[in-house]
Design a protein around this motif. Sequence first.
Motif, mmCIF file in Angstrom:
data_model
loop_
_atom_site.group_PDB
_atom_site.id
_atom_site.type_symbol
_atom_site.label_atom_id
_atom_site.label_comp_id
_atom_site.label_asym_id
_atom_site.label_seq_id
_atom_site.Cartn_x
_atom_site.Cartn_y
_atom_site.Cartn_z
ATOM 1 N N ILE A 1 -2.652 2.280 12.555
ATOM 2 C CA ILE A 1 -2.015 0.886 13.095
ATOM 3 C C ILE A 1 -0.687 1.163 12.290
ATOM 4 C CG2 ILE A 1 -1.899 -1.479 13.270
ATOM 5 C CD1 ILE A 1 -4.326 -0.317 14.322
ATOM 6 N N PRO A 2 0.156 1.844 13.454
ATOM 7 C CA PRO A 2 0.973 1.945 13.354
ATOM 8 C C PRO A 2 2.446 0.517 12.101
ATOM 9 C CG PRO A 2 1.471 2.198 15.079
ATOM 10 C CD PRO A 2 -0.437 2.058 14.783
ATOM 11 N N ALA A 3 2.423 0.308 11.179
ATOM 12 C CA ALA A 3 3.813 -0.705 10.982
ATOM 13 C C ALA A 3 4.382 -1.678 11.441
ATOM 14 C CB ALA A 3 3.981 -0.405 9.263
ATOM 15 N N MET A 4 4.915 -0.672 12.226
ATOM 16 C CA MET A 4 6.262 -1.334 12.608
ATOM 17 C C MET A 4 5.563 -2.113 14.412
ATOM 18 S SD MET A 4 7.775 1.677 15.080
ATOM 19 C CE MET A 4 7.347 3.123 14.025
ATOM 20 N N THR A 5 4.011 -1.723 14.615
ATOM 21 C CA THR A 5 3.664 -2.399 15.648
ATOM 22 C C THR A 5 2.411 -2.868 15.130
ATOM 23 O OG1 THR A 5 2.308 -0.557 16.201
ATOM 24 C CG2 THR A 5 4.030 -0.601 17.413
ATOM 25 N N GLY A 6 1.887 -3.363 14.275
ATOM 26 C CA GLY A 6 0.874 -4.634 13.744
ATOM 27 C C GLY A 6 1.262 -4.498 12.472
ATOM 28 N N LYS A 7 0.073 -5.596 11.313
ATOM 29 C CA LYS A 7 0.347 -5.917 10.575
ATOM 30 C C LYS A 7 -1.134 -6.147 9.819
ATOM 31 C CE LYS A 7 0.752 -9.619 6.963
ATOM 32 N NZ LYS A 7 1.468 -10.143 7.004
ATOM 33 N N VAL A 8 -1.920 -5.149 8.977
ATOM 34 C CA VAL A 8 -3.362 -5.505 8.365
ATOM 35 C C VAL A 8 -3.098 -6.207 7.515
ATOM 36 C CG1 VAL A 8 -4.804 -4.158 7.842
ATOM 37 C CG2 VAL A 8 -3.823 -3.207 10.073
ATOM 38 N N SER A 9 -3.443 -7.561 6.871
ATOM 39 C CA SER A 9 -4.265 -7.500 5.486
ATOM 40 C C SER A 9 -5.240 -7.546 5.054
ATOM 41 C CB SER A 9 -2.789 -9.514 5.799
ATOM 42 O OG SER A 9 -4.021 -10.141 6.629
ATOM 43 N N GLY A 10 -5.184 -8.286 3.387
ATOM 44 C CA GLY A 10 -6.778 -7.476 3.493
ATOM 45 C C GLY A 10 -7.060 -6.372 2.500
ATOM 46 N N ASP A 11 -7.397 -6.117 1.378
ATOM 47 C CA ASP A 11 -8.454 -4.789 0.705
ATOM 48 C C ASP A 11 -8.556 -3.901 1.563
ATOM 49 O OD1 ASP A 11 -6.627 -6.155 -1.279
ATOM 50 O OD2 ASP A 11 -7.934 -7.325 -2.314
ATOM 51 N N ILE A 12 -8.912 -3.123 1.405
ATOM 52 C CA ILE A 12 -9.550 -2.114 2.159
ATOM 53 C C ILE A 12 -10.111 -0.926 0.766
ATOM 54 C CG2 ILE A 12 -9.895 0.043 3.320
ATOM 55 C CD1 ILE A 12 -8.143 -1.373 5.327
ATOM 56 N N HIS A 13 -11.307 -0.263 0.033
ATOM 57 C CA HIS A 13 -11.165 0.129 -1.049
ATOM 58 C C HIS A 13 -12.540 0.937 -0.286
ATOM 59 C CE1 HIS A 13 -10.377 -3.543 -3.961
ATOM 60 N NE2 HIS A 13 -11.211 -4.074 -3.377
ATOM 61 N N PHE A 14 -11.367 2.778 -1.175
ATOM 62 C CA PHE A 14 -12.299 3.684 -0.766
ATOM 63 C C PHE A 14 -11.945 4.673 -2.359
ATOM 64 C CE2 PHE A 14 -11.553 8.118 0.695
ATOM 65 C CZ PHE A 14 -12.809 8.150 1.543
ATOM 66 N N LYS A 15 -13.672 4.752 -1.739
ATOM 67 C CA LYS A 15 -13.962 5.866 -3.270
ATOM 68 C C LYS A 15 -13.342 5.096 -5.038
ATOM 69 C CE LYS A 15 -14.298 10.502 -1.058
ATOM 70 N NZ LYS A 15 -13.909 11.331 -1.687
ATOM 71 N N GLY A 16 -13.408 3.707 -5.278
ATOM 72 C CA GLY A 16 -13.338 2.891 -6.276
ATOM 73 C C GLY A 16 -12.187 2.595 -6.430
ATOM 74 N N GLY A 17 -10.603 2.608 -4.976
ATOM 75 C CA GLY A 17 -9.386 1.738 -5.235
ATOM 76 C C GLY A 17 -9.609 1.880 -4.666
ATOM 77 N N LYS A 18 -8.105 0.653 -4.334
ATOM 78 C CA LYS A 18 -7.325 -0.090 -2.732
ATOM 79 C C LYS A 18 -6.893 1.335 -2.046
ATOM 80 C CE LYS A 18 -6.813 -4.224 -4.037
ATOM 81 N NZ LYS A 18 -6.289 -5.216 -4.516
ATOM 82 N N SER A 19 -7.581 1.688 -0.331
ATOM 83 C CA SER A 19 -6.719 1.715 -0.221
ATOM 84 C C SER A 19 -5.932 1.106 1.263
ATOM 85 C CB SER A 19 -7.422 2.564 0.748
ATOM 86 O OG SER A 19 -7.467 3.963 1.614
#
Length: 92
Positions: free
Chosen positions: A61-79
Amino acid sequence: MTDRPVPPPITTMRISFHTDDGVVPVVHSVSFHIHPGEILGIVGESGCGKSVTSLSIMGLIPAMTGKVSGDIHFKGGKSRRKRENESHQVVA
């Protein structure tokens, strides 16, 4: 039943888009765990946010058109919102 370590979850993801009329929330809150080897299927009615949720997890999701909040963890770290070239490495 086997005791498996619980991997870090996707927690309280919220997604909104910038429009001419202001910011419009499209996914209000989604959280889930996916254990190694498991497959998650996202189902729902047309327009309920399945594709937007999937695109957000992959960082597409391009930052200029959308906003994503929350945490997504992938392979032991935040992504979260990595640079475009790093996102392709995660997806590929």
